[in-house]
Design a protein around this motif. Structure first.
Motif, PDB file in Angstrom:
ATOM      1  N   GLU A  17      13.788  22.804  17.806  1.00  0.00           N
ATOM      2  CA  GLU A  17      14.253  23.912  16.966  1.00  0.00           C
ATOM      3  C   GLU A  17      13.197  25.003  16.810  1.00  0.00           C
ATOM      4  OE1 GLU A  17      14.329  20.740  16.005  1.00  0.00           O
ATOM      5  OE2 GLU A  17      16.478  20.306  16.184  1.00  0.00           O
ATOM      6  N   GLY A  18      12.036  24.796  17.424  1.00  0.00           N
ATOM      7  CA  GLY A  18      10.972  25.792  17.317  1.00  0.00           C
ATOM      8  C   GLY A  18      10.121  25.633  16.085  1.00  0.00           C
ATOM      9  N   THR A  19      10.164  24.451  15.473  1.00  0.00           N
ATOM     10  CA  THR A  19       9.330  24.180  14.299  1.00  0.00           C
ATOM     11  C   THR A  19       8.246  23.191  14.683  1.00  0.00           C
ATOM     12  OG1 THR A  19      10.808  22.405  13.588  1.00  0.00           O
ATOM     13  CG2 THR A  19      11.255  24.612  12.724  1.00  0.00           C
ATOM     14  N   LYS A  20       7.301  23.017  13.796  1.00  0.00           N
ATOM     15  CA  LYS A  20       6.207  22.104  14.110  1.00  0.00           C
ATOM     16  C   LYS A  20       6.658  20.653  14.005  1.00  0.00           C
ATOM     17  CE  LYS A  20       4.462  22.214   9.340  1.00  0.00           C
ATOM     18  NZ  LYS A  20       3.320  22.521   8.458  1.00  0.00           N
ATOM     19  N   GLN A  21       6.055  19.804  14.810  1.00  0.00           N
ATOM     20  CA  GLN A  21       6.316  18.371  14.761  1.00  0.00           C
ATOM     21  C   GLN A  21       5.027  17.627  15.053  1.00  0.00           C
ATOM     22  OE1 GLN A  21       9.121  17.197  17.791  1.00  0.00           O
ATOM     23  NE2 GLN A  21       7.692  17.533  19.472  1.00  0.00           N
ATOM     24  N   ALA A  22       4.922  16.415  14.531  1.00  0.00           N
ATOM     25  CA  ALA A  22       3.702  15.626  14.691  1.00  0.00           C
ATOM     26  C   ALA A  22       3.670  14.968  16.063  1.00  0.00           C
ATOM     27  CB  ALA A  22       3.624  14.565  13.599  1.00  0.00           C
ATOM     28  N   ALA A  23       2.478  14.768  16.595  1.00  0.00           N
ATOM     29  CA  ALA A  23       2.300  14.094  17.881  1.00  0.00           C
ATOM     30  C   ALA A  23       0.917  13.480  17.918  1.00  0.00           C
ATOM     31  CB  ALA A  23       2.495  15.071  19.036  1.00  0.00           C
ATOM     32  N   THR A  24       0.784  12.468  18.772  1.00  0.00           N
ATOM     33  CA  THR A  24      -0.521  11.834  18.985  1.00  0.00           C
ATOM     34  C   THR A  24      -1.039  12.259  20.346  1.00  0.00           C
ATOM     35  OG1 THR A  24       0.422   9.891  20.035  1.00  0.00           O
ATOM     36  CG2 THR A  24       0.248   9.851  17.632  1.00  0.00           C
TER      37      THR A  24
END
Length: 301
Positions: A17-24
């Motif tokens: 959606e073009g928003t931030k998301q967490a990742a490792t």
């Protein structure tokens, strides 16, 4: 860090959606590999460290869990604008799977065959956790069971239809044969009634008996009565003579000729009005048991 490598890593922190998301580091590395721009886990960790120092990324949750996210949604939107169409498609598939996974965990709903067909081309490029991989596996198994069930149902339906058609054809044939037998019997009874009322009304009786034989050639009673009736017709006593007994007699379709089959090894064709032979005797090597005109009346079989 290398600008292209750093931007590739940044894409892993942007949702569909073009928003931030967490990742490792691991998921970011798998994402990079999935879009065809592989970056090792070690290099990703180095990029994350440098971007964190520049306050573009921050650690999410408790320290030490290894998850990071972009500091602002505005930054995520800018990164999303520069993502290619192919990469956006991959993000869309990722979003679809994440939503479907949540639905499965809450309500036990698996992916449909249509969803599996859509996800299939991207599957090797997706970075899925063990839970997501299990979700895909169970969805495939359920889809396979559903296809098998549908195939069996379709086979059962086809079998039932074929059986129904066979029964219908058998019933139709049986009813048609029954109707022909009944019609033949009625014609035979009419002939018998004609002769009972007027013993010398040979014409009507012969017409009924000939029609009865044509309706159902397997009936012996009309043949027997026809032979005995023909034997009583005065004009034919002297005309339709063989050197031995007559096995059968049959009118032509137009009722103008009669063909007889005899034990004297011949069959003969006679004029029905005059009783005169129309051809030379048709000779055979043995007794002739039956002779009939063809439907068009042009030949004798």
């Amino acid at each position: 860090p290398d600008p292209e490598k750093a931007f590739t890593v940044l894409k892993a922190f942007v949702s569909a959606e073009g928003t931030k998301q967490a990742a490792t580091s691991e998921t970011a590395s798998r994402f990079a590999e999935g879009i065809g721009k592989p970056v090792s886990v070690e290099d990703v960790a180095d990029v994350i460290r440098r971007l964190s120092e520049r306050r573009l990324l921050r650690e999410k949750g408790d320290e030490g869990q290894g998850e990071y996210e972009l500091r602002h949604d505005a930054l995520a939107a800018r990164v999303f604008e520069r993502i290619s169409a192919t990469e956006k498609e991959l993000l869309e598939v990722q979003r679809l799977l994440e939503g479907a996974l949540r639905k499965w965990e809450k309500r036990g709903v698996l992916l449909s065959q249509t969803d599996l067909d859509y996800v299939g081309p991207y599957e090797k490029k997706l970075f899925l956790k063990p839970r997501g991989l299990e979700f895909l596996r169970k969805s495939r198994e359920a889809a396979m069971r559903d296809r098998t069930r549908r195939t069996r149902i379709a086979g059962a339906v086809v079998t039932a239809v074929v059986a129904g058609l066979a029964i219908f054809a058998f019933t139709l044939t049986r009813e048609r044969d029954r109707a022909r037998r009944l019609s033949s019997k009625m014609l035979f009874l009419r002939a018998a009634a004609v002769l009972e009322k007027d013993r010398f009304n040979y014409a009507d009786a012969i017409a009924y008996l000939t029609a009865a034989i044509r309706r159902d050639p397997s009936q012996s009673a009309p043949r027997a009565l026809l032979l005995s009736t023909l034997a009583e017709v005065p004009i034919w006593k002297a005309r339709l003579l063989h050197k031995a007994g007559v096995n059968s007699a049959s009118f032509s379709p137009d009722s103008k000729r009669v063909v007889t089959a005899s034990k004297d090894n011949t069959a003969e064709i006679w004029d029905a009005q005059t009783g005169k032979p129309l051809t030379e005797p048709l000779r055979h090597g043995d007794s002739v048991f039956s002779a009939l005109f063809s439907p068009d009346g042009r030949s004798v079989v």
